[in-house]
Scaffold this motif. Structure first.
Motif, PDB file in Angstrom:
ATOM      1  N   LEU A  36       0.809  -1.218   0.000  1.00  0.00           N
ATOM      2  CA  LEU A  36       0.000   0.000   0.000  1.00  0.00           C
ATOM      3  C   LEU A  36       0.847   1.274   0.000  1.00  0.00           C
ATOM      4  O   LEU A  36       0.318   2.357   0.240  1.00  0.00           O
ATOM      5  N   SER A  74      -6.010  -3.576  -1.182  1.00  0.00           N
ATOM      6  CA  SER A  74      -4.825  -3.816  -2.001  1.00  0.00           C
ATOM      7  C   SER A  74      -5.177  -4.304  -3.398  1.00  0.00           C
ATOM      8  O   SER A  74      -6.319  -4.708  -3.674  1.00  0.00           O
ATOM      9  N   ALA A 133       0.528   2.427   3.696  1.00  0.00           N
ATOM     10  CA  ALA A 133      -0.419   3.510   3.428  1.00  0.00           C
ATOM     11  C   ALA A 133      -0.201   4.667   4.395  1.00  0.00           C
ATOM     12  O   ALA A 133       0.194   4.465   5.547  1.00  0.00           O
ATOM     13  N   GLY A 185      -9.284   3.164  -7.232  1.00  0.00           N
ATOM     14  CA  GLY A 185      -9.677   3.436  -5.857  1.00  0.00           C
ATOM     15  C   GLY A 185     -10.378   2.230  -5.272  1.00  0.00           C
ATOM     16  O   GLY A 185     -10.850   1.343  -5.998  1.00  0.00           O
ATOM     17  N   LYS A 205      -0.275   4.963  -1.102  1.00  0.00           N
ATOM     18  CA  LYS A 205      -1.720   5.089  -1.026  1.00  0.00           C
ATOM     19  C   LYS A 205      -2.126   5.906   0.202  1.00  0.00           C
ATOM     20  O   LYS A 205      -1.484   5.852   1.248  1.00  0.00           O
ATOM     21  N   ASP A 229      -7.072   7.249  -1.799  1.00  0.00           N
ATOM     22  CA  ASP A 229      -7.087   6.058  -2.662  1.00  0.00           C
ATOM     23  C   ASP A 229      -7.978   4.966  -2.088  1.00  0.00           C
ATOM     24  O   ASP A 229      -8.494   4.128  -2.829  1.00  0.00           O
TER      25      ASP A 229
END
Length: 244
Positions: A3, A224, A30, A130, A6, A80
């Protein structure tokens, strides 16, 4: 890390499933935008993620307040991944359910994810990518006395998953639902108590409560690219309860 790069907005991130998801998505790269009502718990979560090598920020929001929702969407910016996790958990027989509590539950559990999604999905569509993840409950599929209001809100959320997938997935935005079974969260334990939670857990095939981290693993999968061919799905994470 899968990730990395993101940005993931998680509502209800200061405890339970939301907190576990925030930690896990951050651990997998992320940048987490954690939302909740408790600023102190939010700051503690951000600090914990940072100390573990991740990145996060906290945005306070009251998902029952439309203006607060608009501020949250604007402050979060382009994301995202959107995890619509925050929810109220009213418990009462239908004949005793207060109208105000019913309205409040639909506001937090249905209107809030609806408006957040409407505000944030255009940027995802513009990028052609997304992932939107709605957190439901097995009570949306299994009749459970006392959970009429809660199950109705989550049934509506699952319906929105299917509609949003039809609307947004042709543009590359995937929309899925995670449907947990009984999970050891503060909200569940406070509302149902140890005995009540154990009784519900006993109806599952595994005869136990889930840990929030087990639900978070499925959220991370849907966030993911490993779930790149999944959209419009409701994934049961309920120890087989809805399979029997």
């Amino acid at each position: 890390m899968e990730l990395t790069g993101k940005i993931a907005l998680i509502t209800g991130a200061t405890g339970g499933i939301g907190g576990a998801a925030a930690r896990l998505l951050a651990a997998r790269g992320a940048h987490v935008v954690a939302s909740g009502r408790d600023r102190q718990r939010g700051a503690a979560l951000v600090k914990e993620i940072a100390e573990s090598g991740g990145t996060a920020r906290f945005l306070a929001a009251d998902l029952g307040d439309v203006e607060s929702l608009h501020h949250l969407a604007a402050a979060a910016g382009e994301v995202d991944v959107l995890v619509n996790n925050a929810a109220l958990f009213p418990v009462a027989p239908t004949t005793e359910q207060e109208a105000a509590d019913l309205d409040e539950a639909f506001g937090a559990n249905v209107r809030a994810p609806y408006l957040l999604t409407a505000a944030l999905v255009p940027a995802m569509v513009a990028k052609g990518a997304g992932s939107i993840i709605n957190v439901s409950t097995m009570a949306a599929s299994v009749g459970m006395p006392g959970l009429s209001a809660y199950s109705a809100t989550k049934g509506a959320l699952e319906a929105l998953t299917r509609t949003w997938a039809a609307e947004f997935s042709p543009a590359g935005v995937r929309v899925n639902t995670v449907s947990p079974g009984p999970t050891r969260t503060d909200m569940v334990m406070l509302t149902m108590g140890e005995e009540g939670a154990a009784q519900v857990a006993g109806t599952t095939l595994l005869k136990r409560l889930a840990a929030p981290e087990e639900i978070a693993e499925v959220i991370a999968f849907l966030a993911s690219d490993r779930s790149g061919f999944m959209t419009g799905a409701t994934v049961a994470v309920d120890a087989g309860r809805t399979a029997i």
